[in-house]
Design an enzyme around this catalytic site. Sequence first.
Site, mmCIF file in Angstrom:
data_model
loop_
_atom_site.group_PDB
_atom_site.id
_atom_site.type_symbol
_atom_site.label_atom_id
_atom_site.label_comp_id
_atom_site.label_asym_id
_atom_site.label_seq_id
_atom_site.Cartn_x
_atom_site.Cartn_y
_atom_site.Cartn_z
ATOM 1 N N GLU A 1 16.249 -10.880 -1.314
ATOM 2 C CA GLU A 1 15.162 -10.016 -1.787
ATOM 3 C C GLU A 1 14.094 -10.822 -2.520
ATOM 4 O O GLU A 1 12.905 -10.521 -2.439
ATOM 5 C CB GLU A 1 15.703 -8.922 -2.729
ATOM 6 C CG GLU A 1 16.688 -7.950 -2.087
ATOM 7 C CD GLU A 1 16.035 -6.962 -1.129
ATOM 8 O OE1 GLU A 1 14.790 -6.953 -1.023
ATOM 9 O OE2 GLU A 1 16.794 -6.216 -0.474
ATOM 10 N N ARG B 1 10.362 -10.672 -0.986
ATOM 11 C CA ARG B 1 9.389 -9.918 -1.782
ATOM 12 C C ARG B 1 8.507 -10.836 -2.633
ATOM 13 O O ARG B 1 7.290 -10.746 -2.591
ATOM 14 C CB ARG B 1 10.097 -8.922 -2.710
ATOM 15 C CG ARG B 1 10.899 -7.888 -1.959
ATOM 16 C CD ARG B 1 11.353 -6.776 -2.898
ATOM 17 N NE ARG B 1 12.447 -6.013 -2.305
ATOM 18 C CZ ARG B 1 12.660 -4.728 -2.530
ATOM 19 N NH1 ARG B 1 11.887 -4.053 -3.335
ATOM 20 N NH2 ARG B 1 13.685 -4.106 -1.974
ATOM 21 N N ASP C 1 19.175 -6.921 10.636
ATOM 22 C CA ASP C 1 17.790 -6.641 11.055
ATOM 23 C C ASP C 1 16.820 -7.823 11.073
ATOM 24 O O ASP C 1 16.495 -8.358 12.138
ATOM 25 C CB ASP C 1 17.219 -5.469 10.233
ATOM 26 C CG ASP C 1 17.463 -5.561 8.715
ATOM 27 O OD1 ASP C 1 17.846 -6.634 8.235
ATOM 28 O OD2 ASP C 1 17.259 -4.553 8.014
ATOM 29 N N GLU D 1 9.646 0.865 8.315
ATOM 30 C CA GLU D 1 9.936 0.364 9.671
ATOM 31 C C GLU D 1 9.264 1.169 10.783
ATOM 32 O O GLU D 1 8.773 0.595 11.763
ATOM 33 C CB GLU D 1 11.451 0.298 9.916
ATOM 34 C CG GLU D 1 12.182 -0.749 9.076
ATOM 35 C CD GLU D 1 12.428 -0.304 7.634
ATOM 36 O OE1 GLU D 1 12.296 0.908 7.339
ATOM 37 O OE2 GLU D 1 12.735 -1.178 6.788
ATOM 38 N N THR E 1 9.212 -10.222 6.932
ATOM 39 C CA THR E 1 9.914 -8.943 7.038
ATOM 40 C C THR E 1 9.544 -7.967 5.924
ATOM 41 O O THR E 1 9.910 -6.805 5.973
ATOM 42 C CB THR E 1 11.443 -9.147 7.105
ATOM 43 O OG1 THR E 1 12.048 -7.903 7.459
ATOM 44 C CG2 THR E 1 11.999 -9.631 5.780
#
Length: 604
Positions: free
Chosen positions: A166, A170, A296, A468, A554
Amino acid sequence: MLPFHTRQSNASFPPKRTVFSVQSLQLLYSRPVLRWLPYLFGLILTLYLFTPFLFSYGRDSLPTPTLPLDDNKLPLAEVLSYRAQKVRDAYVHAYSSYKKDAWEWDELKPLSGGKDNNFNGWGVSIFDSLDTMWIMGLHEFFHEGLEIVEKATFYVSPKDYVPFFETIIRYLGGLLSAYALSGEPILLKKADELGASLLPAFKTPSGLPMYAVNPMTGTTRGGWTGSVLLSEALSNQMEYKYLAHLTNRAEYFEVTERIMDIMYNATVTDGQLPTQWDQNTGKPTNLQFSVGAYADSAHEYLLKQWLLTAQSEPKAKELYLKVVDSMIDTLLYVTPNRHLVYVTDATNGSPSHKFEHLSCFLPGLLALGAHTLDGLPAAQKERHAWAAEGIATTCWLSYADQASGLGPDEMMMARGDSTSGKWVNQLEQWEASGRSGVTPGLGDHKPERNLAAREYHAIKTTYLLRPETVESFYILWRTTGAEIWRERGWAVFEAIEKHARLENGYASVANVDKVPVSHLDEMPSFFLAETLKYLYLMFVEQDIIPLDKYVFNTEAHPLPIFEWNPKERAQYGIAPKVGGGGTNRWLKPSSLTAALTNHRRWFA
Ligand SMILES: *[C@@H]1O[C@H](CO)[C@@H](O)[C@H](O)[C@H]1NC(C)=O
């Protein structure tokens, strides 16, 4: 005191760039003839400093078109700028609420007006959405955000850890993207600091990263599964490779490329990279093949590394094709009556028939690959494009079917026969029969309000403000030009406005099929970073992020496509470039719009 709107026009300047003093302005203002000089200077300075984003700025002054918007007589350009403006307003509302009640904390709790430090406590909503502010021309927000970045020490107490994955997608992704767009040196400096402080995560026998790291002490710890998740291992290559390129620090490249080597060498069936890995041996620890949680973005980073490095790492592309063809062969199913194509996960070949909202990024990825991979055989390209359209249609219906118009987080799909229910089998049958009738799973679909006829039920009824689905709509619109994806994107945005918007920010919805909805007390930073960014880019006419020049990580952070230089190629063992690096087949949004003016109404 300065006249009000001089102050206004200066407000978005970074303080360090203010070149004239308040006193001199006051002096000028007292002389009638010279009264207009400050405005003139202000204008010239604004033009000089902000030419790159003038085009996306000042939208407040646009006329508001008369409603209803789907009136055919209204010029499309006006509808679009109205929609872009509405999305920008939504961001301003969300971020202003964050600023008011949760400033410098990670996330706003929109119901209680509280705040949460759930992602390291460094202000993730700021770092994660700096590039959104830049893209939307929100310069005051952007420069305030920069001040927070400047102060960042990435501190956590000695006994705490930050989640590696993360923090990369991010914070590091956010810093790198904001740097690429704005060129502000502090962003690169902080990205370098952060990137270096997370390196201890890779210090495992195999080189696969640990779940969490303390950036001050360098100690690490594993996650609750005891294994490394595929997405944790394979969702840092874009960030670390771009950082290696910017800083000339080879270590960044080496740690992240080692993981690619492990994946290339892995002995797995047909590229089916499992969801869990052992950090000691570097080998898989389970047999689950998935496109959803735990996996993913790993698949995303295979194609996107190839694109980001200007198509210089062919092994990444080859692994991508192997994995997605395997997905298409084994994980795509069709429901019996509505013919909804969905992607599920399978353990040791046995499908769960769960379909996750998280997996709704896959249509966008497949469309991106079909669009950009030169030399992909036509049959393969077509198959990827069809799969993209079919799954994206199911993602859309999972929203449109619900009372709120928002999609559930996880569904259990009605399963057909295990052989004939496979999409690939239906496709092959259809092809063998001379392609008569519609491609399996494509064609007309209507929303279904009747629960029993839907052919799925929600196992997680929440809508968590996730991106998404609109991400895939955006890429499908950009790759196919089909206006229907933007119409669906707008419908999603309207549902968000109607059901997730509160007086204070936006909140996740507890049950998408029950209105009036109840809310969860959270506004995740990815709503600011991704959901609103993709929606904005869908409607804004200017090509702010040209897709032949940028690739989104992503977390929707656009990183610029770059070429490894000869020194880097020699150092990293990357073969010299052959050929021109592919053709640019991306149309600008405005060209797509122009081509579509005549048939914009897809809904009967
Ligand atoms: C992968 O295989 C190549 C060739 O066999 C070998 O040189 C390399 O060390 C391996 N890398 C890893 C990380 O296993």
